[in-house]
Structures are given as C-alpha cells and as structure tokens.
Design a protein around this motif. Structure first.
Motif, mmCIF file in Angstrom:
data_model
loop_
_atom_site.group_PDB
_atom_site.id
_atom_site.type_symbol
_atom_site.label_atom_id
_atom_site.label_comp_id
_atom_site.label_asym_id
_atom_site.label_seq_id
_atom_site.Cartn_x
_atom_site.Cartn_y
_atom_site.Cartn_z
ATOM 1 N N ALA A 210 36.260 42.202 46.877
ATOM 2 C CA ALA A 210 36.813 42.349 45.531
ATOM 3 C C ALA A 210 37.911 43.409 45.490
ATOM 4 C CB ALA A 210 35.704 42.711 44.543
ATOM 5 N N LEU A 211 37.991 44.246 46.538
ATOM 6 C CA LEU A 211 39.053 45.254 46.621
ATOM 7 C C LEU A 211 40.400 44.669 47.014
ATOM 8 C CD1 LEU A 211 37.244 48.244 48.386
ATOM 9 C CD2 LEU A 211 38.233 48.250 46.091
ATOM 10 N N VAL A 239 37.439 48.721 39.818
ATOM 11 C CA VAL A 239 37.151 47.984 41.056
ATOM 12 C C VAL A 239 36.720 48.955 42.156
ATOM 13 C CG1 VAL A 239 38.086 46.406 42.780
ATOM 14 C CG2 VAL A 239 38.850 46.240 40.414
ATOM 15 N N VAL A 240 37.491 50.029 42.327
ATOM 16 C CA VAL A 240 37.168 51.012 43.372
ATOM 17 C C VAL A 240 35.828 51.683 43.078
ATOM 18 C CG1 VAL A 240 37.938 53.123 44.503
ATOM 19 C CG2 VAL A 240 39.614 51.387 43.830
ATOM 20 N N ALA A 261 35.082 43.752 56.535
ATOM 21 C CA ALA A 261 35.524 43.244 55.238
ATOM 22 C C ALA A 261 36.801 43.937 54.787
ATOM 23 C CB ALA A 261 34.415 43.429 54.207
ATOM 24 N N MET A 262 36.917 45.236 55.068
ATOM 25 C CA MET A 262 38.129 45.970 54.696
ATOM 26 C C MET A 262 39.339 45.473 55.503
ATOM 27 S SD MET A 262 37.301 48.072 52.268
ATOM 28 C CE MET A 262 38.502 49.378 52.226
ATOM 29 N N ILE A 263 39.144 45.239 56.810
ATOM 30 C CA ILE A 263 40.240 44.695 57.627
ATOM 31 C C ILE A 263 40.645 43.323 57.120
ATOM 32 C CG2 ILE A 263 40.876 43.904 59.936
ATOM 33 C CD1 ILE A 263 39.076 46.080 61.074
ATOM 34 N N SER A 264 39.666 42.535 56.704
ATOM 35 C CA SER A 264 39.962 41.221 56.138
ATOM 36 C C SER A 264 40.833 41.348 54.890
ATOM 37 C CB SER A 264 38.656 40.496 55.818
ATOM 38 O OG SER A 264 38.910 39.285 55.143
ATOM 39 N N ASN A 265 40.530 42.320 54.043
ATOM 40 C CA ASN A 265 41.356 42.541 52.855
ATOM 41 C C ASN A 265 42.803 42.850 53.230
ATOM 42 O OD1 ASN A 265 39.356 42.123 50.924
ATOM 43 N ND2 ASN A 265 38.700 44.262 50.926
ATOM 44 N N ILE A 266 42.974 43.729 54.215
ATOM 45 C CA ILE A 266 44.335 44.099 54.639
ATOM 46 C C ILE A 266 45.059 42.900 55.235
ATOM 47 C CG2 ILE A 266 45.658 45.572 56.202
ATOM 48 C CD1 ILE A 266 43.383 47.631 55.991
ATOM 49 N N ALA A 267 44.363 42.112 56.066
ATOM 50 C CA ALA A 267 44.990 40.941 56.694
ATOM 51 C C ALA A 267 45.425 39.920 55.650
ATOM 52 C CB ALA A 267 44.020 40.309 57.699
ATOM 53 N N PHE A 268 44.562 39.648 54.682
ATOM 54 C CA PHE A 268 44.913 38.671 53.656
ATOM 55 C C PHE A 268 46.019 39.193 52.744
ATOM 56 C CE2 PHE A 268 40.500 36.690 54.157
ATOM 57 C CZ PHE A 268 41.005 35.666 54.946
ATOM 58 N N ALA A 392 32.783 46.202 39.431
ATOM 59 C CA ALA A 392 33.884 45.783 40.311
ATOM 60 C C ALA A 392 34.453 44.430 39.874
ATOM 61 C CB ALA A 392 33.398 45.713 41.755
ATOM 62 N N ILE A 393 33.589 43.479 39.569
ATOM 63 C CA ILE A 393 34.052 42.159 39.147
ATOM 64 C C ILE A 393 34.799 42.256 37.818
ATOM 65 C CG2 ILE A 393 33.317 39.857 38.457
ATOM 66 C CD1 ILE A 393 33.181 40.387 41.450
ATOM 67 N N ALA A 394 34.300 43.100 36.898
ATOM 68 C CA ALA A 394 34.982 43.275 35.618
ATOM 69 C C ALA A 394 36.370 43.877 35.825
ATOM 70 C CB ALA A 394 34.143 44.171 34.701
ATOM 71 N N GLY A 395 36.466 44.843 36.751
ATOM 72 C CA GLY A 395 37.777 45.424 37.047
ATOM 73 C C GLY A 395 38.740 44.402 37.619
ATOM 74 N N VAL A 396 38.238 43.540 38.506
ATOM 75 C CA VAL A 396 39.087 42.476 39.065
ATOM 76 C C VAL A 396 39.561 41.531 37.959
ATOM 77 C CG1 VAL A 396 39.122 40.477 40.611
ATOM 78 C CG2 VAL A 396 38.023 42.591 41.340
#
Length: 419
Positions: A210-211, A239-240, A261-268, A392-396
């Motif tokens: 969600a980040l 979200v944070v 999961a964090m690396i996945s966020n950066i890659a996407f 987090a979902i509400a922030g997104v």
C-alpha cells in the motif's frame, strides 16, 4: 384487344398506368413521381388473362436515366398527368440509404459490462493470491514460481497471436530498447512480491505494498521533476502511519518479507516511470505480451542460480510426495494462468473507466485481497495490525481520489486549450 372470359379474371377500373417514369426533376427525398397514362379509345377496364402458348420472346425491361418503360404496355397506354406517391423512409435507414446496424449489448449496457470487468478482475486477483500462497505452503521456491507465472502467460500470448486474437504488432530494435527497462522493472517487482508472499502472510504483503503511492510521488518529484501538490503529500501521511502500525505487531513479520515488499514497491514505481516513456502507440495487450516475454528471459537466470540446485536435489521430489504429480503440475499451471488473466483483465478494465474510477477500483481491490486472505487462511492479526491496515487503506483512498481529481482537471484544461 380481345377479352378472354375466365372465372379468375381480374380487372382494374379506369386504370391509366402506362410506364413507370422516374423523372430526375420530380424525384425528391420525400416523394417519387410516377407518370401515368390513360387508356385510349373505348376500353374502360384492363383485363388480365392467361398468356397464350405461342407467345413470342419477352421484351426486356428497359432502364435509362430518363424513364423506366415497360415495353409491353407502352403501345396501349398514353400519357395523362401525374400522381405522386409518398415514400415512407425506413426508421433504421440513415441519410445515405444504408441501414444502421443495431447496437451491441456492450453499447446498450456499458455500465453493466464495466461492472462485469471489475468483478472478474477482483475475482481472478483473489483466486490467484489464495492459490499462490497455498503453493508456497508445500513448494517454497518463489523464484521458480515467478518463472512459471510468466511462462504460462507467454504461452498464452503466443497461442493468442497464432489465432490473431489479437493480431501481433510488429516490434523493431527501437521498441525493444524502450520496452526492456519496463520489462526488467516488471520482472524485479514480480519476483520480490513472490518472495514476500512466500515469507509472510498475504495480507501483510499487501499492506506493505500500500506504500506504492508514496514511492510514486517521491519518484515523480525527485526523478521526473514534477511538482507534487502539498495536498498529495499530506494524504500520504496516513499510509505511512498505518503501515508502520501494522508492521510493528504483525504476527508473521520477518525482514525478508518486509524488505522484499519494499523492493517490489520501488521496482513497480520505476516501471511506471519507464512506461510513460514507452507510449509507442501499440495496444496494451501487445505491450503486455512483449513485456512478459522479456521479463521471462530476465527471471530465468536468477531462478537457476539461486534455487536450481535445491530444486533438482529435493524441491520437486518433496512437492510431488506431498500433493502428487498431477496436483503439483495443475497448481503451477493455474497460478500462472490466473496471474496472466488478472493482469490482462486489469489493463482492459482500467482502459474503460475514468481516472477517478481507476483509483477507487485499485483501492477496493487491495481491500478485497486482504479481507479474503484473512478469511481463507485464518491468519490471526492483532488489534493494532487491523487498525493500522485500515488507516493505510484509507490513506491510499484519499491519495488516489486527490490525484485522480488533479488528472481530470489537467485533461479538461488541455481539452479547453486545444478547442
């Protein structure tokens, strides 16, 4: 003219038709003018009788630009005035006289079709996440599973191209150079997501992912040089905070799952940046097919290097011993098929809707996946983790709505300036 008495004899009183005359001056879009002639001499009725057997060859009907004459009648009938016959136009005909095709089901009920697309997108995504996690419970090899996901999708694309559904778009060296960075980021993000799925609960991985809007905003600001409004930055604070709360008390937490999961966020995030440069005019289905092919070639070497020896020694053997060969192979096939279909359907769905609907749809999809994964796998979560996930979902959701409104305003401004 001799009359033949016949019980089937039929007459037309005071019939005066001679030739069917189409006058270019008289014809309009509303009327066709038919010239008539009256009977000469003493005949007041026109009788029809059976044709004699020895009748000669029929004279052909003659057509010309001036008149349409029926040769057999012209010697008997002579001209006398005109009568106008209105022509009723068909309701389904257009101005050129061609019938308009009836509307398809999708054209008559667009909202229903779009709703069906959303439903199938969510359904396939949930099924993929559930089945994917079940495979990891007895076959914990995310690099190899990532290769299977892409391999099944590539085979699906090749078969579709073989039957021209869709027709394959040609690719050259320039397009290959443009799509390669996108495919590399897609491969990295996909593999890291699977590493996280294998290490922690599905709900926790999706909470970390969600980040992704935060990383997108940071990349847009500091990499692309785009000015991000303060309202967007403020909407990312929940979200944070929510992700931090969920991570601190997550029962399945480990650093491998979190960092992956964090690396996945950066890659996407970088995939989205390079995708903006890869707007080649090619349709989304062909673009995704080429990206999948390149990503598969990127994923194969690390899978062989990292997991190859373990797979050959006992990985395949243990999995087959636990569930059987048929179930093992069918599970691998179906997770690859569901992965490709939900990604393809997501692309097709998001092309049908406005940015605001797109934003809401992405948020709801994550809520569905988190909720179903908790129910299916019975993952126990603490109260703080649940509250953090909701925040987090509400922030997104807030971020997505604000960003969608900004995009719509930009589109309206661009349309106004061009007009």
């Amino acid at each position: 003219m001799a009359l033949v008495t016949n019980p089937f004899q039929c007459s037309i009183q005071t019939s005066r038709f001679s030739s069917l005359y189409l006058s270019p001056k008289k014809v309009t879009t509303n009327h066709v003018v038919l010239k008539t002639r009256s009977l000469g001499s003493k005949f007041t009725c026109l009788a029809f009788s059976p044709l004699p057997e020895n009748q000669g060859p029929q004279k052909p009907v003659e057509f010309s630009g001036k008149a349409l004459r029926f040769s057999g009648w012209s010697e008997l009938l002579r001209r006398r005035g005109s009568v106008e016959f209105p022509v009723v136009a068909a309701t389904t005909a257009d101005a050129d006289g061609y019938a308009k095709p009836s509307k398809s089901f999708a054209e008559r009920y667009p909202a229903l079709v779009t709703g069906f697309f959303f439903f199938m997108w969510y359904f396939l995504n949930v099924i993929f996440n559930i089945l994917n996690k079940k495979v990891y419970n007895y076959f914990p090899y995310p690099y190899f599973v990532s290769v299977v996901h892409l391999l099944v999708g590539v085979v699906y694309c090749l078969v579709s191209w073989g039957v021209d559904l869709p027709k394959r778009a040609p690719i050259n060296k320039e397009l290959l150079v443009i799509l390669t960075p996108v495919a590399f980021c897609h491969a990295l993000g996909h593999v890291m997501s699977n590493v996280s799925f294998a290490a922690v609960a599905v709900s926790f991985t999706h909470t970390i992912k969600a980040l992704e809007p935060f990383f997108n905003a940071a990349a847009s600001q500091f990499v692309l040089g785009q000015q991000i409004p303060l309202s967007l930055w403020l909407s990312l604070a929940p979200v944070v905070i929510g992700v931090s709360m969920a991570s601190l008390t997550e029962l399945s937490f480990n650093w491998t799952g979190f960092i992956s999961a964090m690396i996945s966020n950066i890659a996407f995030t970088y995939r989205s940046i390079y995708s903006k440069k890869a707007m080649t005019g090619m349709d989304s289905t062909n673009v995704y097919a080429y990206i999948s092919i390149i990503a598969l070639l990127v994923c194969i070497p690390p899978a062989i290097i990292i997991e190859g020896p373990q797979l050959m020694q006992y990985g395949f053997r243990d999995a087959i011993a636990k569930v059987g060969l048929y179930k093992f192979l069918s599970d691998l096939f179906w997770i690859g098929m569901f992965y490709h279909l939900y990604n393809q359907l997501a692309t097709n769905t998001l092309e049908r809707v406005a940015p605001l609907t797109h934003a809401v749809g992405n948020v709801l999809k994550r809520v569905f996946v988190i909720g179903f994964s908790i129910v299916v796998f019975g993952n126990r979560i603490s109260t703080q983790t649940g509250i953090g996930t909701v925040i987090a979902i509400a922030g997104v959701a807030i971020y997505s709505l604000i960003k969608a409104n900004i995009e719509e305003q930009k589109q309206k401004a661009a349309a106004t300036s061009t007009s």
